[in-house]
Scaffold this active site. Structure first.
Site, PDB file in Angstrom:
ATOM      1  N   ASP A 157       0.867  -1.175   0.000  1.00 39.13           N
ATOM      2  CA  ASP A 157       0.000   0.000   0.000  1.00 39.13           C
ATOM      3  C   ASP A 157       0.909   1.231   0.000  1.00 39.13           C
ATOM      4  O   ASP A 157       2.110   1.141   0.307  1.00 39.13           O
ATOM      5  CB  ASP A 157      -0.943  -0.014   1.205  1.00 39.13           C
TER       6      ASP A 157
HETATM    7  C1  NOJ Z   1      -4.027   3.926   0.044  1.00 35.58           C
HETATM    8  C2  NOJ Z   1      -5.217   3.013   0.067  1.00 35.58           C
HETATM    9  O1  NOJ Z   1      -5.231   2.311   1.292  1.00 35.58           O
HETATM   10  C3  NOJ Z   1      -5.228   2.018  -1.075  1.00 35.58           C
HETATM   11  O2  NOJ Z   1      -6.456   1.334  -1.056  1.00 35.58           O
HETATM   12  C4  NOJ Z   1      -5.015   2.722  -2.379  1.00 35.58           C
HETATM   13  O3  NOJ Z   1      -5.079   1.804  -3.439  1.00 35.58           O
HETATM   14  C5  NOJ Z   1      -3.669   3.436  -2.345  1.00 35.58           C
HETATM   15  N1  NOJ Z   1      -3.681   4.413  -1.248  1.00 35.58           N
HETATM   16  C6  NOJ Z   1      -3.352   4.154  -3.644  1.00 35.58           C
HETATM   17  O4  NOJ Z   1      -4.139   5.267  -3.790  1.00 35.58           O
END
Ligand code: NOJ
Length: 759
Positions: A293
């Protein structure tokens, strides 16, 4: 209406071994040895192709493939921009991993996609995309074809924009309905969540676009998501949150898994060898890659050796952990070179398996696809009729004057916020509602006050209801002035109050009450007009102190661009509601395992969340404690009536339940037959019933169909961590067919022999 049946699902991961694109004419393919790029031979298996290309790669090229950059030139306070050489290629969304043209390896161009193709609202005005119903809404359809169709449409929109990776597939179990991403997730049950999220992945990847399942694992609340430590024993995790992922992977064969932010049993999820190496890769034989993430990486050596395969958007991490630091770690053998090869192999293998080499996504020059109708059909299957006293719904011909009440009912249907947010088709930024967020203090002391955009997906329910009513009168009142709203309600045949609860990634809701003065508004409108219907646009469960005073309640979720049309068709009876709750609605927060949400007051501090309820999430928790919810898991009414009869069980290694289900009313409609099983209980313990299978059946008036539902063995078993296998206990299993987790219709018993199954 149930969508047409589809080709059956490849239930095993081996599905990845067959590229969907292997149907090219054989005679046009030169023999492997003659090709300068033999890996471009589509008749070879993805693993073989990955091996061939990998052999040609330099160390630098391998390192390049395992690090991603933020896909936008916009430099958020907490991120660093991508190196200048990549900036011309950034498409303005979540992530970018440069390709290697010399070897024909395409770049990975990644978009968030929780509610549709997210286009980072406000960054690229005018780049609108279909807003699909939320993940929880799709789960409420209980029809795996609904998320499949949504996924197929969403994947086509990704392709049309040139994206070949979407970051969809959020399926953390809803352990706490206050969790800010409850709307993105697929509910509280591992079988339902895993099936529905997996089917969406299968739909997406049918477009040769890779998707993720995320956030692996236990990202079950937003408060403290960067810092908290989720504590859970292994069997409980395997039987709940991890099982949901296992099932989703079996259905969808997603090319990648996104590891989560928080710690699990003391170790960050993206450097958690138990989660990544032991469970995902060893036990489940997952052949794809693990990407982090955004900002979830905390180390080089620990992360690489624990199973992380790619650092996403490295500028979001405190420092770059792959790239140069990984090179150093490899040179010193702190990370074995074979580990880097494995990372690269996994990435390439998924790219071949899903078809990124053979069917590259190319940005279309002309208009982007509009899948509002797909969104509408999915939403029609997912709206849940919670109350219908005196048959107030569907609205009959006698209804000529309707008072629509509730802020933004004249704009659109509410959307959830965060990285999944879409600029919906028909979007007008002037319609956004700005909400000041609480001050965020970053690690370096910088304070930011976010101004949240509440986006409403057009068209408005007001416009759709007006068009459907035709010659009648529809008034609109935003409900801000209660006197005025009740006067409007009084003069109407029916009042429809649109009640909203906004949820967003990054923060949990403080409680389950409808925010502001909405409860009082509903009470006042209901007192002024006994024919009051409440439409809920909520991320998940809310409390309903006014429930006794209103005859009609419809849960519409975050319904997307097709939501107003779907809702109007439900209200007027053009569609018979068939959604069922994928999550328990509690009477109040005291019924939750943690009445006070851990860390809500100090979301940036470090703290433990001890999941003492174990695998008893949602309805199982309620059952284990003898609690009566406001509305149970699996609940939903219809405009017709059903009868379920003649439950017969067969034991064939697992349990197969057969029943007859009939439509005993006057309208066509769909019933969702649910099978719950209670394993034999250890002496003195209260064993809890678990959903082991279901079937959604479309029936004409008077029609009867026989359905046969085979239970997933893992739902009957307990996980033995010492032997690393699932144990079916010998003994008597109570099997109930019901219309929800608390509405049993018939129960029968069956004896199973002891059995062990390897994951
Ligand atoms: C953080 C989020 O938790 C995740 O779901 C997302 O895909 C990423 N950021 C990228 O934006």
């Amino acid at each position: 209406m149930i969508l047409p049946a589809r080709i059956s699902i490849p239930l095993v991961l081996l599905a990845l071994a067959t590229s969907p694109v292997s149907a090219q004419p054989m005679q046009s393919v030169p023999t492997v040895s003659l090709l300068p790029t033999p890996w471009m031979n589509p008749t070879l298996a993805p693993d073989a192709r990955a091996d061939l290309v990998e052999k040609e790669m330099t160390l630098d090229e391998k390192l390049q493939l395992v690090e991603g950059f933020y896909g936008s030139n916009i430099n958020f306070v907490w991120s660093k921009p991508a190196p200048p050489k990549y900036r011309p290629f950034l498409l303005g969304t979540a992530g970018y991993v440069p390709g290697i043209p010399r070897l024909e390896i395409p770049a990975l161009i990644e978009s968030d996609a929780g509610l549709g193709i997210a286009n980072n609202s406000g960054m690229r005005p005018g780049d609108t995309a279909t807003a699909f119903p939320s993940g929880l809404s799709n789960a409420a359809s209980w029809n795996p074809d609904a998320p499949f169709e949504v996924g197929a449409a969403l994947g086509s929109e990704a392709r049309a924009r040139g994206f070949n990776v979407v970051l969809d597939g959020a399926l953390n179990l809803a352990r706490d309905p206050r969790g800010g991403r409850t709307f993105e997730y697929a509910g509280e049950d591992p079988l339902l969540a895993g099936t529905m999220a997996g089917e969406e992945a299968r739909g997406i990847q049918s477009n040769h676009v890779i998707t993720t399942e995320k956030h692996y694992a236990l990202n079950d609340q937003e408060s403290g998501r960067f810092t908290l430590n989720a504590i859970i024993d292994e069997p409980s995790a395997r039987e709940s949150d991890l099982l949901a992922f296992e099932i989703a992977i079996e259905h969808g064969a997603p090319g990648a898994i996104m590891c989560a932010y928080e710690k699990v049993n003391g170790t960050f999820a993206c450097e958690n060898s138990f989660l990544l190496n032991d469970v995902l890769k060893r036990d489940w034989h997952y052949p794809g890659w693990v990407l982090s993430d955004w900002g979830a990486v905390h180390s080089t050596v620990a992360a690489a050796n624990s199973g992380l395969d790619q650092e996403s958007a490295s500028g979001f991490d405190n420092t770059e952990f792959f790239g140069a630091p990984l090179l150093k770690a490899i040179q010193s053998n702190a990370v074995p070179p074979a580990r880097l090869d494995d990372m690269v192999h996994r990435i390439l293998r998924s790219m071949f398996a899903v078809g990124l080499f053979d069917n590259p996504a190319v940005k279309k020059a002309d208009a982007m696809p509009d899948n509002t109708l797909v969104a509408q059909v999915a939403s029609e299957e997912s709206m849940v009729l919670l109350k219908n006293e005196g048959g107030i719904l569907p609205l009959g011909a006698g209804v000529r004057r309707i008072a629509v009440i509730g802020k933004h009912g004249d704009v659109g249907m509410l959307s959830g916020g965060g990285s999944s947010q879409v600029q919906p088709i028909g979007y007008n930024p002037a319609d956004d509602y700005m909400k000041g967020g609480s001050v965020i203090v970053l690690a370096n002391g910088t304070k930011i006050t976010p101004t949240d955009h509440l986006v409403f997906d057009p068209p408005s329910p007001l416009a759709e209801i007006k068009a459907r009513l035709g010659t009648g009168v529809v008034t609109f009142d935003d409900g801000e002035d209660r006197e005025r709203a009740t006067a409007n309600a009084r003069s109407a045949d029916v009042a429809i109050v649109f009640a909203k609860q906004w949820m967003t990634e990054g923060e949990d809701v403080p409680n389950l009450s409808l925010p502001g003065k909405q409860d009082a508004l509903i009470e006042a409108v209901a007192a002024a007009n006994p024919h009051t219907i409440v439409v809920l646009e909520t991320g998940g469960p809310v409390l309903m102190p006014w429930l006794k005073t209103v005859p009609g309640v419809v849960e519409a979720w975050y319904a997307g661009n097709g939501g107003s049309a779907a809702l109007t068709r439900v209200l007027f009876g053009d569609v018979n509601p068939s959604g069922r709750l994928p999550i328990t609605f509690p009477q109040d927060e005291s019924q939750l395992p943690r009445p006070i949400l851990p860390g809500f007051a100090l979301p940036f501090s470090s703290f433990d969340v001890d999941y003492t309820e174990g695998a008893n999430v949602g309805y199982r928790w309620f059952d284990s404690r003898g609690l009566t919810p406001l509305f149970p898991f699996g609940f939903g009414l219809s405009y017709t009536t059903f009868a379920i009869k003649d439950l017969k069980l067969e034991s064939n290694g697992t349990i197969t339940a057969g029943v007859d289900v009939s439509n005993t009313g006057a309208r066509e409609g769909a019933d969702t037959v649910q099978i719950y099983a209670t394993p034999p209980s250890p002496a003195g313990a209260h064993a809890v019933a678990r959903l082991i299978g279901w079937s959604k059946v479309d029936l004409k008036p008077g029609e009867t169909r026989h359905v046969s539902i085979t239970g997933d063995l893992r739902l009957l078993a307990s996980f033995n961590k010492d032997e690393d296998d699932w144990n079916i206990a010998a003994g008597d299993y109570a099997v109930t067919v019901g219309q929800s987790s608390t509405q049993p219709v018939e129960t029968a018993h069956i004896t199973l022999a002891a059995r062990k199954i390897k994951p």
